[in-house]
Design an enzyme around this catalytic site. Structure first.
Site, PDB file in Angstrom:
ATOM      1  N   SER A   7      19.601  58.554  85.159  1.00  9.55           N
ATOM      2  CA  SER A   7      18.387  58.037  84.226  1.00  9.55           C
ATOM      3  C   SER A   7      18.616  56.592  84.153  1.00  9.55           C
ATOM      4  CB  SER A   7      18.862  58.453  83.043  1.00  9.55           C
ATOM      5  OG  SER A   7      20.412  58.588  82.723  1.00  9.55           O
ATOM      6  N   GLY A  55      19.302  62.914  84.048  1.00 10.63           N
ATOM      7  CA  GLY A  55      20.605  64.023  82.967  1.00 10.63           C
ATOM      8  C   GLY A  55      21.307  64.278  84.531  1.00 10.63           C
ATOM      9  N   ASN A  87      26.801  60.925  85.015  1.00 11.88           N
ATOM     10  CA  ASN A  87      27.025  61.866  84.731  1.00 11.88           C
ATOM     11  C   ASN A  87      28.311  62.466  84.899  1.00 11.88           C
ATOM     12  OD1 ASN A  87      24.984  61.465  83.157  1.00 11.88           O
ATOM     13  ND2 ASN A  87      23.112  61.710  84.351  1.00 11.88           N
ATOM     14  N   HIS A 146      20.741  53.096  77.351  1.00 14.18           N
ATOM     15  CA  HIS A 146      20.764  52.499  78.636  1.00 14.18           C
ATOM     16  C   HIS A 146      19.747  51.142  78.886  1.00 14.18           C
ATOM     17  CE1 HIS A 146      21.410  56.704  78.611  1.00 14.18           C
ATOM     18  NE2 HIS A 146      20.516  56.486  80.318  1.00 14.18           N
TER      19      HIS A 146
END
Length: 334
Positions: free
Chosen positions: A40, A92, A132, A311
């Protein structure tokens, strides 16, 4: 609930080379076949519009103006043309999704392994992964009661240990089971990154490989995190205890160091964002390049804005693009 499941799958969510001065050598005369990959932070979740021309890939929440697109234009302005074969970055994505398909939300299916985008004639592969796989969202939930509740329901992952109070996350992550879990996850990330970078050379033998690190989220002076950003009511890191913020920073620094080591071990190049974004953290007010945990991003579910969940915002995306373009220019000119 469908919206929660969507973002649970779509969100996740480095010592070879810092960014030296650009070489005086001539730029490549021909367009450079290029593939962008990543999670992401490469897709630039939270920035709109979203690239949804290829359904169901739209559920990767890849911004049309993500840093690969901006860096490509920046390089074109310097006479360096990237022929982008593919941008397969997807919110993700785990490191393992470079080598195998990734499940998308709503049960609509999967996107192929990101490695499938690489071709025999690919000359440049650029992107970033690791956060992640480390489980950074689980760490955030370990430290935040709000994220454990409704405000974090659409954020993937669960607390590392839900029985340990969020207010005690500093001690949990620095000793005992929490530290043991972190050490294991860092080993996993390093092993998988090395395998991924090696596989790039196998798939595209002539390709330069550039691994992009993560920008800094928490400043050295954490007192700046005790004031909401202009126009915001929530603190940048919501209810995460102040004494846990340095621990989050240490975890992020260690992740970037693991990424640097992986590039050094495989002969790849590294874009250092952490060391160049210390004045653009989530706690730097009007100068922030990171959206606050619960600050509304540009993405909406229906009419409901979705938080940034730490983010890069547009300013942060531009910084990413500048650093990535500078590294690519150096790599291609050497």
């Amino acid at each position: 609930m469908a919206g929660r499941l969507a973002f649970a799958a779509a969100l996740g969510g480095c010592l070879a080379l810092s960014v030296p001065a650009a070489s005086a050598a001539a730029a490549p005369a021909e367009a450079v076949p290029t593939v962008f990959f990543g999670d992401s932070y490469t897709a630039n979740f939270g920035i709109t519009p979203i690239n949804d021309t290829d359904k169901p890939r739209g559920l990767c929440f890849q911004a049309t103006e993500n840093y690969p697109a901006v860096a490509t234009r920046r390089l074109a302005g310097k006479g360096i043309t990237l022929s982008v074969q593919s941008d397969v970055s997807c919110g993700g994505a785990l490191v393992e999704n470079f080598g195998r398909e990734q499940q998308l939300p709503f049960g609509v299916g999967t996107v192929p392994a990101q490695r499938n985008a690489l071709k025999d004639d690919t000359k440049l592969v650029v992107g970033g992964m690791g956060g992640n796989t480390l489980g950074f969202t689980s760490i955030l939930k370990q430290c935040s009661a709000k994220l454990r509740g409704g405000e974090g329901a659409i954020l993937p992952g669960a607390p590392v240990d839900p029985d340990s109070p969020s207010g005690e996350c500093r001690d949990f992550l620095t000793a005992g089971d929490g530290k043991e879990w972190l050490d294991y996850k860092f080993e996993q990330v390093e092993t998988e990154l090395v395998d991924m970078l090696d596989s790039m050379s196998y798939l595209s033998p002539e390709a330069e490989r550039v691994l992009v690190g993560y920008p800094r989220l928490v400043p050295q002076d954490t007192t700046k995190c005790l004031t909401p950003a202009p126009g915001q009511t929530q603190l940048p890191f919501a209810d995460i205890p102040k004494d846990a913020l340095p621990v989050l920073d240490q975890v992020q620094k260690r992740l970037n160091d693991v990424m640097k080591k992986a590039t050094a071990d495989t002969g790849a190049d590294y874009v250092d964002l952490y060391d160049h974004t210390g004045k653009n953290t989530a706690c730097d007010g009007a100068g922030r390049g990171i959206g606050g945990l619960l600050e509304n991003s540009k993405v909406e579910l229906g009419t409901q804005p979705i938080p940034w969940y730490a983010h890069p915002n547009e300013k942060g995306r531009t910084i990413q693009a500048e650093r990535v373009a500078a590294t690519i220019e150096t790599v291609l000119n050497r």
